[in-house]
Design a protein around this motif. Structure first.
Motif, mmCIF file in Angstrom:
data_model
loop_
_atom_site.group_PDB
_atom_site.id
_atom_site.type_symbol
_atom_site.label_atom_id
_atom_site.label_comp_id
_atom_site.label_asym_id
_atom_site.label_seq_id
_atom_site.Cartn_x
_atom_site.Cartn_y
_atom_site.Cartn_z
ATOM 1 N N ALA A 606 14.927 -1.475 -2.849
ATOM 2 C CA ALA A 606 14.475 -1.547 -1.412
ATOM 3 C C ALA A 606 15.108 -0.297 -0.889
ATOM 4 O O ALA A 606 14.494 0.111 0.086
ATOM 5 C CB ALA A 606 14.822 -2.950 -0.758
ATOM 6 N N VAL A 607 16.115 -0.117 -1.255
ATOM 7 C CA VAL A 607 16.923 1.195 -0.373
ATOM 8 C C VAL A 607 16.229 2.464 -0.944
ATOM 9 O O VAL A 607 15.819 3.380 0.053
ATOM 10 C CB VAL A 607 18.417 1.162 -0.815
ATOM 11 N N LEU A 608 15.646 2.584 -2.094
ATOM 12 C CA LEU A 608 15.016 3.887 -2.479
ATOM 13 C C LEU A 608 13.599 3.736 -1.837
ATOM 14 O O LEU A 608 13.329 4.864 -1.375
ATOM 15 C CB LEU A 608 14.767 3.878 -4.167
ATOM 16 N N ALA A 609 13.138 2.567 -1.791
ATOM 17 C CA ALA A 609 11.928 2.716 -1.348
ATOM 18 C C ALA A 609 11.716 2.965 0.140
ATOM 19 O O ALA A 609 10.918 3.678 0.941
ATOM 20 C CB ALA A 609 11.304 1.047 -1.352
ATOM 21 N N ILE A 610 12.664 2.425 0.906
ATOM 22 C CA ILE A 610 12.927 2.979 2.228
ATOM 23 C C ILE A 610 13.280 4.280 2.555
ATOM 24 O O ILE A 610 12.626 4.977 3.383
ATOM 25 C CB ILE A 610 13.816 2.223 3.095
ATOM 26 N N GLN A 611 14.156 4.923 1.672
ATOM 27 C CA GLN A 611 14.414 6.274 1.680
ATOM 28 C C GLN A 611 13.046 7.082 1.420
ATOM 29 O O GLN A 611 12.836 8.194 2.247
ATOM 30 C CB GLN A 611 15.483 6.815 0.837
ATOM 31 N N GLN A 612 12.416 6.518 0.562
ATOM 32 C CA GLN A 612 11.073 7.590 0.302
ATOM 33 C C GLN A 612 10.001 7.468 1.456
ATOM 34 O O GLN A 612 9.338 8.451 1.725
ATOM 35 C CB GLN A 612 10.523 6.827 -1.218
ATOM 36 N N LEU A 613 9.817 6.300 1.998
ATOM 37 C CA LEU A 613 8.974 6.101 3.147
ATOM 38 C C LEU A 613 9.457 6.876 4.348
ATOM 39 O O LEU A 613 8.629 7.426 5.077
ATOM 40 C CB LEU A 613 8.885 4.626 3.559
ATOM 41 N N SER A 695 7.733 -2.916 -9.780
ATOM 42 C CA SER A 695 6.909 -3.392 -8.650
ATOM 43 C C SER A 695 7.201 -2.643 -7.302
ATOM 44 O O SER A 695 6.107 -2.111 -6.610
ATOM 45 C CB SER A 695 7.165 -5.006 -8.512
ATOM 46 N N TYR A 696 8.541 -2.466 -6.992
ATOM 47 C CA TYR A 696 8.958 -1.703 -5.861
ATOM 48 C C TYR A 696 8.413 -0.282 -6.031
ATOM 49 O O TYR A 696 8.162 0.354 -4.814
ATOM 50 C CB TYR A 696 10.350 -1.716 -5.688
ATOM 51 N N LEU A 697 8.472 0.189 -7.188
ATOM 52 C CA LEU A 697 8.034 1.759 -7.329
ATOM 53 C C LEU A 697 6.464 1.739 -6.923
ATOM 54 O O LEU A 697 6.315 2.688 -5.992
ATOM 55 C CB LEU A 697 8.168 2.222 -8.731
ATOM 56 N N LEU A 698 5.736 0.980 -7.497
ATOM 57 C CA LEU A 698 4.373 1.000 -6.961
ATOM 58 C C LEU A 698 3.989 0.657 -5.510
ATOM 59 O O LEU A 698 3.187 1.531 -4.907
ATOM 60 C CB LEU A 698 3.521 0.025 -7.871
ATOM 61 N N LEU A 699 4.697 -0.312 -5.035
ATOM 62 C CA LEU A 699 4.497 -0.587 -3.603
ATOM 63 C C LEU A 699 5.064 0.638 -2.719
ATOM 64 O O LEU A 699 4.340 0.955 -1.822
ATOM 65 C CB LEU A 699 5.394 -2.020 -3.109
ATOM 66 N N THR A 700 5.857 1.143 -3.035
ATOM 67 C CA THR A 700 6.532 2.534 -2.460
ATOM 68 C C THR A 700 5.397 3.273 -2.364
ATOM 69 O O THR A 700 5.076 4.072 -1.404
ATOM 70 C CB THR A 700 7.849 3.004 -2.825
ATOM 71 N N TYR A 701 5.011 3.712 -3.374
ATOM 72 C CA TYR A 701 4.028 4.972 -3.561
ATOM 73 C C TYR A 701 2.669 4.416 -2.749
ATOM 74 O O TYR A 701 1.989 5.424 -2.285
ATOM 75 C CB TYR A 701 3.503 4.966 -5.194
#
Length: 716
Positions: A606-613, A695-701
Motif C-alpha cells: 500500500a505504501v508503494l502504491a500510494i507513493q506511485q499514485l 494485486s496491489y501492483l495491478l491496482l496501482t497501475y
C-alpha cells in the motif's frame, strides 16, 4: 450541507480512495479475525485443560502482537491520507476562493475521513467475521480435533478491541487532516496543480561507487549472518550483520538511480529509444526522493517473507515427529545424570541429596516400576504393560575415538562437541521389548555385536558411519563389531522432539559389565501402554503418582501432581500432552506468521502504491506535455507500467536476497538438523507474495493510468 458535500466528494474521488479503502478493509478484517481466535474454543470438545490453555495462550500472544500491528496500520492510514490531501489541494483552493472559511473546509475533510473510516470499519468487520468462521475450520485442522458442531461465532472482545483501536487511529487521522488543511495558504492550494516536482538527480559516478560499496556491505552482512548461524542472537556477529544489512540496504537505494542511469547511458540505442529517457528520469527522481521509505519497505518485506517462511517451517518442526513420539501412551523419565555426574564436585548441600538418590536407585536396582509399586501404585488398574529402558554412557569411549567427526559435515564447534561426547549404550533385551511393544522385529546383536539406533536427523551421518564401521569398538573392555549396516529408528520414549542420536545397542552382558565397573544409567525411561483410553489413563497415572510421591507444599502450590526427583521420576510426558502441545504450537505459530506476514505485506504494498499514485499526480503536467508532443496513450501506458514495475520489484528483489540468506541459514542451523524441508513453506510464501503484492501492483497501475488519462483528456 457539509455532510452532503463530503459524501459527494467521496463518490467523485472513489478512484483515489480505492486502494486506501481496500487496505483499510483488509486491515480491519484481519485484525478482528485473528483476535477472535480464542472465542473459537466453544466449537470444540476440549477434554483437557492443556488444550484449552493453548487457545488462551494463542489469544494472548495475538493480542500482544495486535498492539504492534495497530501501530503499523495506523502509520499506513496516516501516510495514505497525506496522499489524498495532497491530491486535492487545488479543490480546497477553489472552496476558499468561493468564500468558504478554512474551518469549514477542515470540517468537510473531517467528515470525509470519518465517513470513510466508518464505512471501511463496518465492511471490514463484516469481512472479518466471515473470515473468522473460516478460521474455525483451519483451527480444527491445525489442532487435529473434530468440530463437534458448527455454530456462528461472534467475538465481542475482538470486536470491541477492533473498534477501539481503529477509532483511535481514525481520530488521530482526522485531527491530522484538519491541521494539515488549516495551515495551507490559498496561493499554494490554487497553484498546486501547476507545480512540477523538481527532478532530483545525483552524480552518476558517485552513485556508482556508492552502489558498489552497498553491495560489498550487504555481502559482508550475509557472511556474518552465515557465521553466526542465527543461533546466538546476542552474538556481536548477529548485531553487526543486522546493522550492515540496514546500512547496505539504505545505501543501495540511495545510489541505485544514479548507478542505473550511468549504466543505461552507456547504451545510447536503448537510452534514447521511445520514452526510455523520460521513464528512467521519472524512476530515478522518485527513488532519489524516497530512498529512505524504499529502504524501510525492503526491510519490512524481508521481515514478512522470512517470518512467514520460517514460521511455516516451524510448524513442520512441531508436527513432523508427533507420530513417532506418541507410539507409547506415557513415559516417566528419570534424569539420573543430574546426581550421578561429578558428585564429588557438587556443593556440600547437594552432595548428600545426590548420594541419597543414587543409593535409593541402586537399592532398587534402578527398577522404576517395582519401586513405585512398593509405594502403592497399582499398575494393573490402568496399565496394560510397561517397558523400562536404561541408557548408559561409556566414560572411556567418545564418538571422536571411533569416527572422524570433522568429516560429518557439521559446523566446527558442533563437530568438536560430538567428538568429546561419550558413546551412549543400550541393552538389547530392553531395546527389543520396545520393538515388540511397537510391533517391530527384534534385533540380533549376537555375543560380540552392536546395532545403531538414531532418531535425530543431526545424527544420521554419524550413525551411518558407526553402522558401516569395519573395525571394532571396545565397550567395557570387550571388542564389538557392527552386526548390521542398518540404522534403526526405534523411539525410546514419548516426546515432541527426540535427541536420541547414534546409540549403540549391545548385548546385555556388556551392560552388566558396565554396571560391575560402577556405571549407573545416564537416563531411564519407563514407557507405559494403558489398558484404558488415554484420557482415563493419564488421570489414573497422575493420581497414582500423587499418592506414591506426594508433592511438598511448594510444588503443590505450583500445581504439581507429584514430587519429582532425579529418580524414580524426574518428569512425565503423555501422548495426549504431546498431541495437544503440538497442535497448539502449530496453531500459534501458523496464526502469528500469517498475521504478521500478511499485515506487513499489505502495508508495504500500500505504501508503494500510494507513493506511485502521488508520483503520477505530481507528473500530470509532464504527461500533458508528452501528449501535446504527439505521444499516444499506449506509449505513456508502457512508460507508466515500467515505472510501476521497477518501483514495486526493486525493493522486493533486494528483500528476496536478504530472505534467501536468512532462510538458508535458518534451514542449515535448525530445519536440516531435524529433517524438516523449508521448500514447502517457501512455496506458500511465494504464492502469498504473488497474490497480494501482485494485486496491489495491478491496482496501482490501473489507478495511475486512470489519473493520467483523465488529466490528458481534460486538456484536449
Amino acid at each position: 450541507m457539509r455532510a452532503k458535500l463530503a459524501v459527494r466528494n467521496i463518490k467523485r474521488s472513489i478512484k483515489d480512495y480505492a486502494i486506501y479503502f481496500i487496505t483499510l478493509v483488509f486491515g480491519v478484517a484481519v485484525f478482528y479475525a485473528f483476535n477472535s481466535i480464542q472465542s473459537q474454543s466453544v466449537l470444540f470438545d476440549l477434554k483437557d485443560e492443556a488444550t484449552e490453555s493453548i487457545f488462551i495462550m494463542t489469544g494472548q500472544f495475538l493480542g500482544i502482537f495486535s498492539v504492534f500491528i495497530a501501530c503499523v496500520l495506523g502509520f499506513l492510514i496516516i501516510y495514505a491520507n497525506r496522499f489524498l490531501i495532497r491530491r486535492r489541494k487545488h479543490e480546497f483552493g477553489i472552496y476558499l476562493t468561493l468564500g468558504m472559511k478554512p474551518s469549514t473546509v477542515s470540517q468537510i475533510v473531517l467528515l470525509e475521513t470519518l465517513l470513510v473510516g466508518v464505512v471501511s470499519l463496518a465492511i471490514g468487520l463484516a469481512v472479518g467475521i466471515a473470515l473468522s468462521q473460516g478460521l474455525s475450520f483451519v483451527t480444527a485442522a491445525l489442532f487435529s480435533i473434530p468440530m463437534e458442531r458448527y455454530q456462528f461465532v461472534f467475538s465481542g472482545d475482538a470486536c470491541a478491541l477492533t473498534l477501539i483501536c481503529f477509532a483511535v487511529i481514525y481520530l488521530i487521522v482526522a485531527l491530522f487532516n484538519t491541521f494539515t488543511v488549516g495551515r495551507y495558504k490559498l496561493i499554494d492550494l490554487l497553484s498546486a496543480r501547476f507545480k512540477n516536482e523538481k527532478l532530483k538527480m545525483r552524480n552518476p559516478w558517485v552513485s556508482f561507487v556508492l552502489f558498489v560499496a552497498s553491495v560489498v556491505i550487504l555481502a559482508s552482512a550475509y557472511v556474518l549472518l552465515i557465521q553466526n548461524g542465527l543461533v546466538m542472537l546476542d552474538d556481536p556477529k548477529f548485531l553487526w550483520a543486522t546493522v550492515l544489512m540496514v546500512v547496505g540496504t539504505t545505501l543501495f537505494f540511495y545510489s541505485l538511480a544514479g548507478f542505473a542511469i550511468a549504466m543505461l547511458q552507456r547504451s545510447k540505442r536503448l537510452y534514447y529509444r521511445g520514452l526510455a529517457t523520460f521513464t528512467v528520469r521519472q524512476i530515478a527522481s522518485k527513488i532519489n526522493t524516497a530512498f529512505v521509505s524504499l529502504s524501510v519497505v525492503c526491510v519490512m518485506l524481508f521481515f514478512s517473507i522470512t517470518v512467514f517462511s520460517c514460521g511455516m517451517g516451524m510448524v513442520e518442526v512441531f508436527t513432523s515427529g508427533v507420530e513417532t513420539g506418541t507410539r507409547y501412551d506415557a513415559t516417566l523419565t528419570a534424569n539420573i545424570f543430574w546426581d550421578s555426574q561429578g558428585v564429588e564436585d557438587m556443593d556440600p548441600e547437594f552432595q548428600e541429596d545426590a548420594k541419597r538418590v543414587i543409593e535409593l536407585a541402586e537399592k532398587n536396582e534402578f527398577d522404576i516400576r517395582s519401586y513405585l509399586a512398593s509405594l502403592g501404585v497399582d499398575w494393573d488398574s490402568f496399565a496394560e504393560k510397561t517397558m523400562q529402558i536404561d541408557i548408559y554412557q561409556e566414560p572411556l569411549l567418545t564418538y571422536g575415538q571411533i569416527v572422524d567427526t570433522d568429516a560429518l559435515g557439521l559446523a566446527q564447534d558442533r563437530a568438536a562437541m560430538v567428538a568429546d561426547t561419550p558413546v551412549q549404550i543400550i541393552g538389547a533385551s530392553q531395546f527389543n521389548a520396545l520393538r515388540e511393544a511397537t510391533g517391530e522385529e527384534p534385533v540380533d546383536v549376537g555375543a560380540h555385536g552392536y546395532v545403531v539406533n538414531n532418531l535425530a536427523q543431526s545424527g544420521t551421518e554419524l550413525s551411518e558411519q558407526l553402522a558401516a564401521l569395519e573395525g571394532s569398538v571396545t565397550v567395557a573392555g570387550v571388542e564389538l563389531a557392527s552386526a548390521s549396516d542398518r540404522v534403526y529408528s526405534q523411539p525410546l520414549d514419548v516426546h515432541a522432539f527426540s535427541g536420541d542420536a547414534a546409540q549403540l545397542v549391545v548385548p546385555d552382558e556388556i551392560v552388566d559389565a558396565l554396571r560391575s565397573q560402577g556405571a549407573v544409567p545416564y537416563m531411564s525411561y519407563l514407557d507405559i501402554d494403558y489398558g484404558v483410553d488415554r484420557t482415563a489413563g493419564d488421570a489414573a497415572l497422575m493420581e497414582a503418582l500423587g499418592k506414591a510421591l506426594p508433592p511438598d507444599e511448594n510444588r503443590a502450590r505450583s500445581s504439581f501432581s507429584y514430587q519429582s526427583d532425579s529418580w524414580p521420576v524426574s518428569m512425565s510426558f503423555t501422548a495426549n500432552e504431546v498431541l495437544a502441545q503440538s497442535g497448539g504450537m502449530r496453531m500459534l505459530i501458523t496464526y502469528l506468521a500469517l498475521y504478521i506476514g500478511f499485515v506487513f505485506l499489505i502495508t508495504t504494498a500500500a505504501v508503494l502504491a500510494i507513493q506511485q499514485l502521488s508520483e503520477a499526480s505530481d507528473s500530470l503536467e509532464r504527461y500533458r506535455l508528452l501528449s501535446k508532443l504527439g505521444c499516444d496513450r499506449k506509449m505513456m501506458g508502457r512508460s507508466l507500467l515500467t515505472q510501476v514495475l521497477v518501483y514495486f520489484l526493486a525493493p522486493l528483489g533486494l528483500a528476496i536476497c536478504h530472505s534467501v540468506c536468512a532462510i538458508g541459514v535458518m534451514s542449515s542451523a535448525l530445519f536440516d538438523s531435524i529433517g524438516v524441508s523449508i521448500a514447502g513453506p517457501t512455496g506458500m510464501t511465494v504464492l502469498l507474495v504473488v497474490a497480494v503484492y501482485g494485486s496491489y501492483l495491478l491496482l496501482t497501475y490501473g489507478a495511475a493510468r486512470g489519473i493520467i488519462g483523465q488529466a490528458v483528456d481534460s486538456r484536449r
